[in-house]
Write an enzyme that holds these catalytic residues in place. Structure first.
Site, short mmCIF file in Angstrom:
data_model
loop_
_atom_site.label_atom_id
_atom_site.label_comp_id
_atom_site.label_asym_id
_atom_site.label_seq_id
_atom_site.Cartn_x
_atom_site.Cartn_y
_atom_site.Cartn_z
N LYS A 89 31.03 52.20 40.96
CA LYS A 89 31.98 52.43 39.88
C LYS A 89 33.17 53.22 40.41
CE LYS A 89 32.00 51.70 35.34
NZ LYS A 89 31.44 50.55 34.62
N GLY A 195 35.26 44.27 17.79
CA GLY A 195 36.31 44.20 18.81
C GLY A 195 36.20 42.93 19.63
N VAL A 197 34.20 41.90 22.07
CA VAL A 197 32.87 41.29 22.17
C VAL A 197 32.26 41.08 20.78
CG1 VAL A 197 30.54 41.50 23.12
CG2 VAL A 197 32.47 42.39 24.41
#
Ligand SMILES: NC(=O)c1ccc[n+]([C@@H]2O[C@H](COP(=O)([O-])OP(=O)(O)OC[C@H]3O[C@@H](n4cnc5c(N)ncnc54)[C@H](O)[C@@H]3O)[C@@H](O)[C@H]2O)c1
Length: 369
Positions: A89, A195, A197
């Site tokens: 990440k 939203g 998704v």
């Protein structure tokens, strides 16, 4: 932003004392002067993959801690998705809440690109909170190790439809486990967050014949709800709505010792990342007889699509087939939990660890004992 408050030294000492991560790099952007943290949790299965979070943190320690936590979660997610990728990440720790724009943003993204390029392909980035597909094109001006660029820039584009499709497959496995049939028709499904998704998922669920109860904090979502023929509830009441399956599709941290007693559903399964505030909350759900589908499994559609189409140039149909594999993985997680009398959360962690172990052995030509 949920981030543990630890000092910079504490976060690094944690990884030095118990070296859970392969590499943690903290760089001050040459152009932007902003702190960029890249955490590689594991490259055992292949190059680490995980998004680039751009957010304001109370201090560098909190940003490093978040990077460590998110990178470790990506190892689990990618292993459970059957990908030849490890977990990593990027966290860009903004000094203020305001996000840079224009030339400042370009400079920052070029710094991110240089940082990733210096890792020589051990890590591939993508969008996350605070960054989007267009930002990936800018990062891509400095490194090839990036995915989810817009389709017109040669990338795989917005991943939210694929995350929604993967979630739909997961909900079939959840329905099978909770109600004995994968059929969603006739079930009442509560979607929290309409939203990118959640909105797409709600449409897929409507087509599958589910009855929808929906909410969002954005008032504009009411129109989308009406178009779907869905029942609207206020965000504060959504958790306690009487539904068969509750689908968290907004922010993480929804399931806590305070909220679990309020639930009136048979199962919780959705794409929102980090739904449990702490691992112990999985036990509270199990104690109430509520089936929880681990988000690391449910939400993998986006990364499956992006890495398949953009990095390995797989045809869309092949990737679509692998999205439905999310249901198979979830069935295996539920089976392990049932057989061992444990929770799906613990079963998923165990399955991910096993896949990493077996993957490492098969890469080195050894056989699992
Ligand atoms: N986009 C992807 O491909 C993807 C992949 C994996 C996981 N996820 C996770 O899925 C979740 C949704 O992602 P997204 O891309 O749709 O984000 P988004 O920002 O497009 O949508 C989130 C929606 O939730 C609403 N919302 C925020 N707080 C709320 C609350 N308290 N109650 C009800 N609604 C609320 C927002 O108004 C927004 O409409 C996030 O947790 C994200 O990390 C997304």
């Amino acid at each position: 932003m949920t981030a543990e408050l630890v000092t910079f030294e504490e976060a690094l000492a944690l990884n030095t004392l118990s070296p859970s991560h392969e590499l943690v790099q903290v760089v001050r952007g040459r152009r932007s002067g902003i702190a960029i943290i890249v955490a590689l949790h594991s490259t055992a299965l292949g190059p680490a993959a995980g998004g680039c979070r751009i957010a304001h943190y109370p201090g560098p320690g909190a940003a490093v801690a978040d990077a460590l936590r998110l990178a470790a979660a990506m190892t689990e997610k990618n292993a459970l998705a059957g990908l030849r990728h490890g977990g990593g990440k990027t966290v860009v720790a903004l000094p203020a809440a305001e996000r840079p724009s224009g030339a400042e943003r370009t400079a920052l993204l070029h710094d991110v690109g240089d940082t990733i390029q210096a890792l020589g392909g051990r890590y591939v980035t993508g969008p996350d909170v605070g960054s989007g597909p267009a930002d990936m094109t800018v990062i891509g001006e400095r490194t090839a190790h990036v995915c989810c660029r817009p389709v017109e820039d040669g990338g795989s584009g917005d991943s939210s439809l694929h995350t929604a499709r993967g979630t739909l497959a997961a909900l079939g496995a959840v329905a099978q486990e909770a109600f004995g049939s994968p059929e969603l028709r006739g079930l009442t499904v509560g979607v929290i967050g309409l939203g990118a998704v959640g909105g797409r998922l709600a449409r897929l669920l409507e087509r599958a014949g589910a009855r929808l109860i929906v909410t969002d904090t954005a008032p504009a979502a009411r129109r989308a709800a009406a178009e779907l023929g869905a029942t609207w509830v206020d965000p504060d009441d959504a958790l306690a709505a009487e539904v068969d399956i509750l689908v968290p599709a907004a922010l993480g941290g929804l399931l806590t010792a305070h909220t679990v007693p309020r639930l009136r559903c048979a199962a919780v399964a959705g794409p929102a990342n980090n739904q449990l505030d702490t691992p112990a909350t999985a036990e509270l759900l199990a104690a109430r007889g509520i089936l929880w589908a681990p988000d690391v499994v449910v939400s993998a559609g986006g990364v499956i699509h992006a890495t398949g189409v953009e990095l390995r140039h797989e045809p869309e149909e092949e990737t679509a087939g692998r999205l439905t594999g999310i249901a198979d993985t979830l069935r295996e997680v539920f089976r392990i939990a049932r057989d061992q009398g444990s929770t799906p959360a613990r079963a998923a962690a165990e399955l991910a660890a096993r896949r990493v172990r077996e993957g490492v052995l098969s890469l080195s030509g050894e056989v699992a004992p």
